[in-house]
Design a protein around this motif. Structure first.
Motif, PDB file in Angstrom:
ATOM      1  N   ASP A 146      -7.202 -25.025 -20.368  1.00 48.19           N
ATOM      2  CA  ASP A 146      -8.598 -25.346 -20.082  1.00 48.19           C
ATOM      3  C   ASP A 146      -8.733 -26.859 -20.014  1.00 48.19           C
ATOM      4  O   ASP A 146      -8.082 -27.573 -20.777  1.00 48.19           O
ATOM      5  CB  ASP A 146      -9.515 -24.820 -21.189  1.00 48.19           C
ATOM      6  CG  ASP A 146      -9.551 -23.307 -21.244  1.00 48.19           C
ATOM      7  OD1 ASP A 146      -9.747 -22.691 -20.180  1.00 48.19           O
ATOM      8  OD2 ASP A 146      -9.373 -22.750 -22.335  1.00 48.19           O
ATOM      9  N   VAL A 147      -9.583 -27.320 -19.113  1.00 50.89           N
ATOM     10  CA  VAL A 147      -9.862 -28.746 -18.980  1.00 50.89           C
ATOM     11  C   VAL A 147     -11.332 -28.966 -19.307  1.00 50.89           C
ATOM     12  O   VAL A 147     -12.209 -28.291 -18.759  1.00 50.89           O
ATOM     13  CB  VAL A 147      -9.551 -29.252 -17.555  1.00 50.89           C
ATOM     14  CG1 VAL A 147      -9.863 -30.725 -17.426  1.00 50.89           C
ATOM     15  CG2 VAL A 147      -8.092 -28.973 -17.192  1.00 50.89           C
ATOM     16  N   HIS A 148     -11.592 -29.882 -20.240  1.00 51.56           N
ATOM     17  CA  HIS A 148     -12.947 -30.206 -20.664  1.00 51.56           C
ATOM     18  C   HIS A 148     -13.228 -31.659 -20.295  1.00 51.56           C
ATOM     19  O   HIS A 148     -12.382 -32.527 -20.495  1.00 51.56           O
ATOM     20  CB  HIS A 148     -13.107 -30.012 -22.172  1.00 51.56           C
ATOM     21  CG  HIS A 148     -12.722 -28.643 -22.628  1.00 51.56           C
ATOM     22  ND1 HIS A 148     -13.590 -27.583 -22.590  1.00 51.56           N
ATOM     23  CD2 HIS A 148     -11.555 -28.159 -23.118  1.00 51.56           C
ATOM     24  CE1 HIS A 148     -12.982 -26.502 -23.044  1.00 51.56           C
ATOM     25  NE2 HIS A 148     -11.749 -26.826 -23.367  1.00 51.56           N
ATOM     26  N   GLU A 149     -14.434 -31.902 -19.788  1.00 51.09           N
ATOM     27  CA  GLU A 149     -14.788 -33.238 -19.316  1.00 51.09           C
ATOM     28  C   GLU A 149     -16.133 -33.654 -19.895  1.00 51.09           C
ATOM     29  O   GLU A 149     -17.076 -32.865 -19.920  1.00 51.09           O
ATOM     30  CB  GLU A 149     -14.861 -33.196 -17.789  1.00 51.09           C
ATOM     31  CG  GLU A 149     -15.242 -34.475 -17.143  1.00 51.09           C
ATOM     32  CD  GLU A 149     -15.333 -34.340 -15.624  1.00 51.09           C
ATOM     33  OE1 GLU A 149     -15.359 -33.213 -15.114  1.00 51.09           O
ATOM     34  OE2 GLU A 149     -15.402 -35.374 -14.965  1.00 51.09           O
ATOM     35  N   THR A 150     -16.196 -34.892 -20.385  1.00 50.63           N
ATOM     36  CA  THR A 150     -17.461 -35.493 -20.801  1.00 50.63           C
ATOM     37  C   THR A 150     -17.614 -36.802 -20.031  1.00 50.63           C
ATOM     38  O   THR A 150     -16.743 -37.165 -19.236  1.00 50.63           O
ATOM     39  CB  THR A 150     -17.488 -35.783 -22.324  1.00 50.63           C
ATOM     40  OG1 THR A 150     -16.513 -36.789 -22.621  1.00 50.63           O
ATOM     41  CG2 THR A 150     -17.226 -34.525 -23.137  1.00 50.63           C
ATOM     42  N   VAL A 186     -11.632 -36.938 -20.989  1.00 51.48           N
ATOM     43  CA  VAL A 186     -11.110 -35.703 -20.401  1.00 51.48           C
ATOM     44  C   VAL A 186     -10.126 -35.136 -21.407  1.00 51.48           C
ATOM     45  O   VAL A 186      -9.280 -35.857 -21.941  1.00 51.48           O
ATOM     46  CB  VAL A 186     -10.407 -35.963 -19.047  1.00 51.48           C
ATOM     47  CG1 VAL A 186      -9.737 -34.704 -18.525  1.00 51.48           C
ATOM     48  CG2 VAL A 186     -11.392 -36.510 -18.030  1.00 51.48           C
ATOM     49  N   ARG A 187     -10.257 -33.824 -21.670  1.00 47.75           N
ATOM     50  CA  ARG A 187      -9.394 -33.166 -22.654  1.00 47.75           C
ATOM     51  C   ARG A 187      -8.787 -31.924 -22.024  1.00 47.75           C
ATOM     52  O   ARG A 187      -9.487 -31.125 -21.412  1.00 47.75           O
ATOM     53  CB  ARG A 187     -10.214 -32.796 -23.887  1.00 47.75           C
ATOM     54  CG  ARG A 187      -9.420 -32.201 -25.016  1.00 47.75           C
ATOM     55  CD  ARG A 187     -10.260 -32.084 -26.271  1.00 47.75           C
ATOM     56  NE  ARG A 187     -11.469 -31.327 -26.050  1.00 47.75           N
ATOM     57  CZ  ARG A 187     -11.678 -30.099 -26.518  1.00 47.75           C
ATOM     58  NH1 ARG A 187     -10.778 -29.499 -27.250  1.00 47.75           N
ATOM     59  NH2 ARG A 187     -12.810 -29.477 -26.259  1.00 47.75           N
ATOM     60  N   VAL A 188      -7.460 -31.775 -22.181  1.00 47.46           N
ATOM     61  CA  VAL A 188      -6.736 -30.607 -21.680  1.00 47.46           C
ATOM     62  C   VAL A 188      -6.201 -29.854 -22.885  1.00 47.46           C
ATOM     63  O   VAL A 188      -5.537 -30.441 -23.746  1.00 47.46           O
ATOM     64  CB  VAL A 188      -5.575 -31.020 -20.742  1.00 47.46           C
ATOM     65  CG1 VAL A 188      -4.796 -29.802 -20.274  1.00 47.46           C
ATOM     66  CG2 VAL A 188      -6.098 -31.822 -19.560  1.00 47.46           C
ATOM     67  N   GLU A 207      -3.043 -30.081 -27.227  1.00 45.65           N
ATOM     68  CA  GLU A 207      -4.300 -30.724 -26.830  1.00 45.65           C
ATOM     69  C   GLU A 207      -3.994 -32.169 -26.450  1.00 45.65           C
ATOM     70  O   GLU A 207      -3.411 -32.911 -27.237  1.00 45.65           O
ATOM     71  CB  GLU A 207      -5.311 -30.671 -27.959  1.00 45.65           C
ATOM     72  CG  GLU A 207      -6.657 -31.207 -27.575  1.00 45.65           C
ATOM     73  CD  GLU A 207      -7.702 -30.989 -28.656  1.00 45.65           C
ATOM     74  OE1 GLU A 207      -8.638 -31.816 -28.689  1.00 45.65           O
ATOM     75  OE2 GLU A 207      -7.593 -30.038 -29.442  1.00 45.65           O
ATOM     76  N   SER A 234      -5.882 -35.614 -24.852  1.00 48.90           N
ATOM     77  CA  SER A 234      -7.168 -36.207 -24.474  1.00 48.90           C
ATOM     78  C   SER A 234      -6.948 -37.618 -23.935  1.00 48.90           C
ATOM     79  O   SER A 234      -6.026 -38.322 -24.341  1.00 48.90           O
ATOM     80  CB  SER A 234      -8.130 -36.218 -25.660  1.00 48.90           C
ATOM     81  OG  SER A 234      -7.572 -36.906 -26.744  1.00 48.90           O
TER      82      SER A 234
END
Length: 129
Positions: A47-51, A55-57, A114, A116
């Protein structure tokens, strides 16, 4: 009264499931995974999370020693390679934003990787003299 298996609506389903399990388990009972010859191994679930700032994988990489994980990033693509006894994992992830690859922070705990990054500006201002 004796039950007739031919009337069981799930009989075909269970036979197919058993056939697939036998195919996976192989003759010796060990799971055999065949590699396709590609540069990378098995696909990772990630999953890739973005703010606005980062960016966090997050990737599932079960059964791998921490020292067997290789990470590379060029600011746009994160490459993950990992080797375990039974399989090799590999994935190239195009990140949703340009990141500062030198800001990378990676952790690996209980099969969860994880990584980031701090987002970087997509373009730089150029001053005219």
């Amino acid at each position: 009264m004796r039950r007739d298996d031919r009337d069981d609506p799930f009989d075909e389903f269970f036979r197919e499931l058993e056939r697939m399990m036998n195919d996976v388990m192989g003759a010796g009972g060990d799971v055999h995974i065949e590699q396709s010859g590609a540069d990378y191994g098995a696909d990772l679930h990630l999953d890739v999370h973005e703010t606005d700032e980062a960016v966090r994988v997050v990737a599932d990489v079960p059964g791998v020693d921490k020292d067997a994980i290789d990470l590379k990033c060029d600011g746009e693509v994160l490459t993950i390679k990992a080797a375990a006894d039974q399989r090799d994992y590999g994935e190239r992830v195009r990140l949703p934003a340009h990141v500062d690859e030198h800001s990378a922070n990676a952790t690996y705990n209980n099969g969860i990787l994880e990584v980031s990054f701090t987002r970087s500006e997509d373009a730089s201002d150029i001053s005219l003299d």
